[in-house]
Design a protein around this motif. Structure first.
Motif, PDB file in Angstrom:
ATOM      1  N   SER A 412      -1.586   5.900   9.091  1.00  0.00           N
ATOM      2  CA  SER A 412      -1.141   6.385  10.269  1.00  0.00           C
ATOM      3  C   SER A 412      -2.008   6.026  11.494  1.00  0.00           C
ATOM      4  CB  SER A 412      -0.479   7.696  10.385  1.00  0.00           C
ATOM      5  OG  SER A 412      -1.521   8.728  10.336  1.00  0.00           O
ATOM      6  N   SER A 413      -3.196   5.806  11.050  1.00  0.00           N
ATOM      7  CA  SER A 413      -4.152   5.530  12.260  1.00  0.00           C
ATOM      8  C   SER A 413      -4.168   3.969  12.463  1.00  0.00           C
ATOM      9  CB  SER A 413      -5.606   5.768  11.925  1.00  0.00           C
ATOM     10  OG  SER A 413      -6.066   5.007  10.725  1.00  0.00           O
ATOM     11  N   LEU A 414      -3.488   3.217  11.512  1.00  0.00           N
ATOM     12  CA  LEU A 414      -3.109   1.841  11.715  1.00  0.00           C
ATOM     13  C   LEU A 414      -1.904   1.277  12.247  1.00  0.00           C
ATOM     14  CD1 LEU A 414      -5.225   0.835   8.514  1.00  0.00           C
ATOM     15  CD2 LEU A 414      -6.146   0.495  10.958  1.00  0.00           C
ATOM     16  N   LYS A 415      -1.311   2.179  12.718  1.00  0.00           N
ATOM     17  CA  LYS A 415       0.028   2.445  13.255  1.00  0.00           C
ATOM     18  C   LYS A 415       0.300   0.714  13.922  1.00  0.00           C
ATOM     19  CE  LYS A 415       1.307   5.987  15.207  1.00  0.00           C
ATOM     20  NZ  LYS A 415       0.568   7.368  14.678  1.00  0.00           N
ATOM     21  N   SER A 416      -0.589   0.213  14.757  1.00  0.00           N
ATOM     22  CA  SER A 416      -0.334  -0.628  15.608  1.00  0.00           C
ATOM     23  C   SER A 416      -0.986  -2.021  15.227  1.00  0.00           C
ATOM     24  CB  SER A 416      -0.879  -0.551  16.876  1.00  0.00           C
ATOM     25  OG  SER A 416      -2.323  -0.223  16.957  1.00  0.00           O
ATOM     26  N   VAL A 417      -1.414  -1.906  13.808  1.00  0.00           N
ATOM     27  CA  VAL A 417      -2.262  -3.212  13.311  1.00  0.00           C
ATOM     28  C   VAL A 417      -1.286  -3.732  12.036  1.00  0.00           C
ATOM     29  CG1 VAL A 417      -4.228  -4.005  11.955  1.00  0.00           C
ATOM     30  CG2 VAL A 417      -4.346  -2.055  13.577  1.00  0.00           C
ATOM     31  N   ASN A 418      -1.144  -5.153  12.004  1.00  0.00           N
ATOM     32  CA  ASN A 418      -0.357  -5.484  11.066  1.00  0.00           C
ATOM     33  C   ASN A 418      -1.013  -5.949   9.827  1.00  0.00           C
ATOM     34  OD1 ASN A 418       1.312  -7.332   9.399  1.00  0.00           O
ATOM     35  ND2 ASN A 418       1.371  -9.053  11.000  1.00  0.00           N
ATOM     36  N   LEU A 419      -0.593  -4.904   8.758  1.00  0.00           N
ATOM     37  CA  LEU A 419      -1.295  -5.119   7.472  1.00  0.00           C
ATOM     38  C   LEU A 419      -0.766  -6.292   6.590  1.00  0.00           C
ATOM     39  CD1 LEU A 419      -1.520  -1.284   6.535  1.00  0.00           C
ATOM     40  CD2 LEU A 419      -2.967  -2.718   7.961  1.00  0.00           C
ATOM     41  N   ARG A 420      -1.451  -7.349   6.034  1.00  0.00           N
ATOM     42  CA  ARG A 420      -1.139  -8.448   5.532  1.00  0.00           C
ATOM     43  C   ARG A 420      -1.145  -8.063   3.904  1.00  0.00           C
ATOM     44  NH1 ARG A 420       1.853 -10.244   7.669  1.00  0.00           N
ATOM     45  NH2 ARG A 420       1.687 -12.034   6.420  1.00  0.00           N
ATOM     46  N   MET A 421      -1.867  -7.061   3.659  1.00  0.00           N
ATOM     47  CA  MET A 421      -1.810  -6.739   2.347  1.00  0.00           C
ATOM     48  C   MET A 421      -2.715  -5.551   1.951  1.00  0.00           C
ATOM     49  SD  MET A 421      -3.664  -9.394  -0.520  1.00  0.00           S
ATOM     50  CE  MET A 421      -4.467  -8.630  -2.047  1.00  0.00           C
ATOM     51  N   ILE A 422      -2.139  -4.652   0.776  1.00  0.00           N
ATOM     52  CA  ILE A 422      -2.947  -3.485   0.779  1.00  0.00           C
ATOM     53  C   ILE A 422      -3.225  -3.237  -0.957  1.00  0.00           C
ATOM     54  CG2 ILE A 422      -2.398  -1.046   0.695  1.00  0.00           C
ATOM     55  CD1 ILE A 422      -0.319  -1.324   2.515  1.00  0.00           C
ATOM     56  N   SER A 423      -4.355  -2.675  -1.147  1.00  0.00           N
ATOM     57  CA  SER A 423      -4.737  -2.701  -2.442  1.00  0.00           C
ATOM     58  C   SER A 423      -5.730  -1.267  -2.763  1.00  0.00           C
ATOM     59  CB  SER A 423      -5.570  -3.825  -2.891  1.00  0.00           C
ATOM     60  OG  SER A 423      -6.759  -3.452  -3.864  1.00  0.00           O
ATOM     61  N   GLN A 424      -5.531  -0.361  -3.701  1.00  0.00           N
ATOM     62  CA  GLN A 424      -6.308   0.654  -3.952  1.00  0.00           C
ATOM     63  C   GLN A 424      -7.293   0.172  -5.275  1.00  0.00           C
ATOM     64  OE1 GLN A 424      -5.053   4.637  -4.760  1.00  0.00           O
ATOM     65  NE2 GLN A 424      -7.122   5.229  -4.610  1.00  0.00           N
ATOM     66  N   GLY A 425      -8.553   0.157  -4.915  1.00  0.00           N
ATOM     67  CA  GLY A 425      -9.414  -0.057  -5.953  1.00  0.00           C
ATOM     68  C   GLY A 425      -9.439   0.737  -7.244  1.00  0.00           C
ATOM     69  N   ALA A 426      -9.589   0.043  -8.464  1.00  0.00           N
ATOM     70  CA  ALA A 426      -9.456   0.709  -9.367  1.00  0.00           C
ATOM     71  C   ALA A 426     -10.556   1.876  -9.779  1.00  0.00           C
ATOM     72  CB  ALA A 426      -9.646  -0.338 -10.911  1.00  0.00           C
ATOM     73  N   SER A 427     -11.764   1.797  -8.861  1.00  0.00           N
ATOM     74  CA  SER A 427     -12.694   2.726  -8.908  1.00  0.00           C
ATOM     75  C   SER A 427     -12.385   3.877  -8.199  1.00  0.00           C
ATOM     76  CB  SER A 427     -14.120   1.973  -8.237  1.00  0.00           C
ATOM     77  OG  SER A 427     -13.597   2.078  -6.884  1.00  0.00           O
ATOM     78  N   GLU A 428     -11.177   3.985  -7.365  1.00  0.00           N
ATOM     79  CA  GLU A 428     -10.584   5.070  -7.005  1.00  0.00           C
ATOM     80  C   GLU A 428     -11.401   5.524  -5.844  1.00  0.00           C
ATOM     81  OE1 GLU A 428      -9.233   8.128  -9.225  1.00  0.00           O
ATOM     82  OE2 GLU A 428      -8.372   6.792 -11.026  1.00  0.00           O
ATOM     83  N   ILE A 429     -12.539   4.884  -5.489  1.00  0.00           N
ATOM     84  CA  ILE A 429     -13.277   5.268  -4.226  1.00  0.00           C
ATOM     85  C   ILE A 429     -13.048   4.478  -3.195  1.00  0.00           C
ATOM     86  CG2 ILE A 429     -14.997   6.561  -5.866  1.00  0.00           C
ATOM     87  CD1 ILE A 429     -17.170   4.509  -4.970  1.00  0.00           C
TER      88      ILE A 429
END
Ligand code: ASP
Ligand code: MG
Length: 469
Positions: A412-429
């Motif tokens: 939600s803090s990135l509402k005005s940014v165009n995200l090209r890709m998202i990933s959550q690291g397997a390290s979970e941190i």
């Protein structure tokens, strides 16, 4: 105590480092590891390459610059006339050796990894010679130690690794007694020697590794890395002006950040400290009053430093490229991704962030001409699309693992940014995403505001660093 090149590069920087060392030695004699003066290793590499390329004049000219730099330091730093003359002679001796090497390599017309390491070693030999004499001139009980008699390595020139048992034995016979006698020991980072006395190096930036190794072999109670920033920062201060320094972080947070593009100690560098659970302090030699950052897994230390906070730092890596790949042949097939990733392996390109669905894969790599080559090969297996000039942004913190609602706050803090890709690291941190390079300031500043402007963060992070220089 390890000082990097910018912390000892000039006479005034050396004086400052001398003050820091003197203050520490009031508590207990420290072992001091130095890099070459800033810019000198680069110059030595140029000298080596000029000599190898038969550009003798250029090499000799540059060697003259190395001589001048260190002579000037001696001139400014040493008061006693006899000591000054002796040290000038010593500097002259090293530079004469360097020039001899230049001529030798020029005659043979070939620069080997072995001679390359010898070229590089002069930077540390010179900086430590000047520094230890300057301390003695100021009345300090300092001794200079040739680390090549202690750190014995394999013969993998340019990326040597220490022979642990031998080194540990040498440390206890040649280093520990000096410290126990209350002497401040000044020695070189980065370099070592093979069993038969050939000079080796650990590779660029190797002085931190030297410090971590020596700290581990000595079972030191701490390792101090003195550099030119106030420790590890909550984000890149050039992009986020109110970035703060992090007071304490775990080894895994530091490692994750290093991989994700932050300017932190490389994880391999501090591995010896991690194995022995020795806290590593990252401190600013130009601003010693700042508390810097402690990297540790010691629960008591973490507790005492009020370890906490959800997000520890926001790292950014520019110059990335997204590879989008799509093929219906992936649907329900096994083994397809093996072929896909083999294309990257054959090109020697390391894959960073990945995100997949049943029929498509998106990933990031460092942008380079090799990417086009890869795209051509992948084109035979499916549809490929490249997005250049993108950056990966990673939100890192051990506590992300156990907290709810973080993703919501991030996005939600990135509402005005165009995200090209998202990933959550397997390290979970870490939670990572990709934006166009032009969007980096907006993304970083929005996230920083979201996670680092609250009241609770003030006991965890230091106040914004003052603008300097
Ligand atoms: N002087 C060496 C280099 O610049 C080692 C170091 O500074 O850590 O790579
Ligand atoms: Mg360095």
């Amino acid at each position: 105590m390890k000082f990097g090149g910018t912390s000892i590069g000039t006479a005034s920087a050396m004086k400052q480092a001398m003050r820091i060392v003197t203050e520490e030695s009031a508590k207990a004699a420290p072992l001091v590891v130095l890099s070459a003066c800033s810019g000198i290793t680069n110059k030595l590499i140029q000298i080596a390459e000029s000599a190898g390329g038969s550009r003798l004049e250029e090499a000799m000219e540059l060697a003259g610059e190395v001589r001048r730099h260190h002579r000037e330091l001696v001139e400014t730093l040493i008061g006693d006339a006899g000591r000054k003359a002796a040290l000038m002679e010593r500097v002259e001796g090293y530079v004469a050796e360097l020039e001899m090497l230049v001529k030798g390599v020029d005659i043979v017309g070939e620069l080997t990894p072995r001679s390359f390491d010898t070229f590089c070693s002069f930077g540390e030999l010179l900086s430590t010679s000047v520094f230890s004499e300057a301390l003695r001139d100021a009345g300090h009980d300092a001794v200079w130690l040739d680390i090549r008699e202690v750190i014995i390595t394999d013969d993998n020139f340019g990326a040597a690794r220490p022979l642990d048992e031998l080194c540990e034995k040498n440390v206890s016979t040649a280093v520990r007694p000096l410290l126990e006698q209350g002497k401040t020991v000044i020695t070189q980072g980065f370099i070592g020697s093979t069993k038969d006395g050939r000079t080796t190096t650990f590779g660029r930036g190797g002085s931190d590794f030297t410090a971590a190794l020596l700290g581990a072999w000595l079972s030191s109670d701490q390792i101090q890395i003195w550099t030119d920033v106030d420790g590890v920062m909550t984000s890149d201060p050039r992009i986020v002006p109110d970035a703060r320094s992090i007071r304490v972080m775990t080894f895994s947070e530091a490692a994750e950040l290093a991989y994700l593009g932050a300017k932190v100690l490389h994880p391999d560098t501090i591995a010896p400290a991690v194995r022995h659970n020795i806290p590593v302090y990252v401190l600013n030699a130009h601003h010693p009053a700042a508390r810097g950052t402690v990297i540790t897994d010691d629960p008591a230390l973490l507790e005492g430093m009020s370890y906490g906070g959800l997000v520890k730092s926001i790292a950014v890596k520019k110059g990335q490229c997204i590879v989008n790949f799509r093929s219906n042949r992936m649907l329900g097939r096994h083994g397809f991704l093996v072929d896909f990733f083999n294309v990257f392996a054959r090109a020697g390109v390391s894959v960073e962030m990945i995100s997949t669905s049943e029929v498509s894969v998106s990933l990031t790599v460092s942008d380079s001409p090799k990417v086009e080559e890869i795209a051509r090969e992948l084109g035979r297996m499916g549809e490929v699309e490249l997005e250049h000039r993108v950056a990966t942004v990673s939100v890192v913190g051990d506590n992300l693992r156990t907290s709810k609602g973080v993703a919501g706050r991030i996005f939600s803090s990135l509402k005005s940014v165009n995200l090209r890709m998202i990933s959550q690291g397997a390290s979970e941190i870490n939670v990572g995403f990709v934006v166009e390079e032009g969007d980096v300031p907006k993304a970083l500043q929005s996230l920083h505001r979201e996670f680092f402007s609250g009241e609770e963060t003030s006991r965890i992070f230091d106040t914004p660093v003052q603008k300097r220089g």
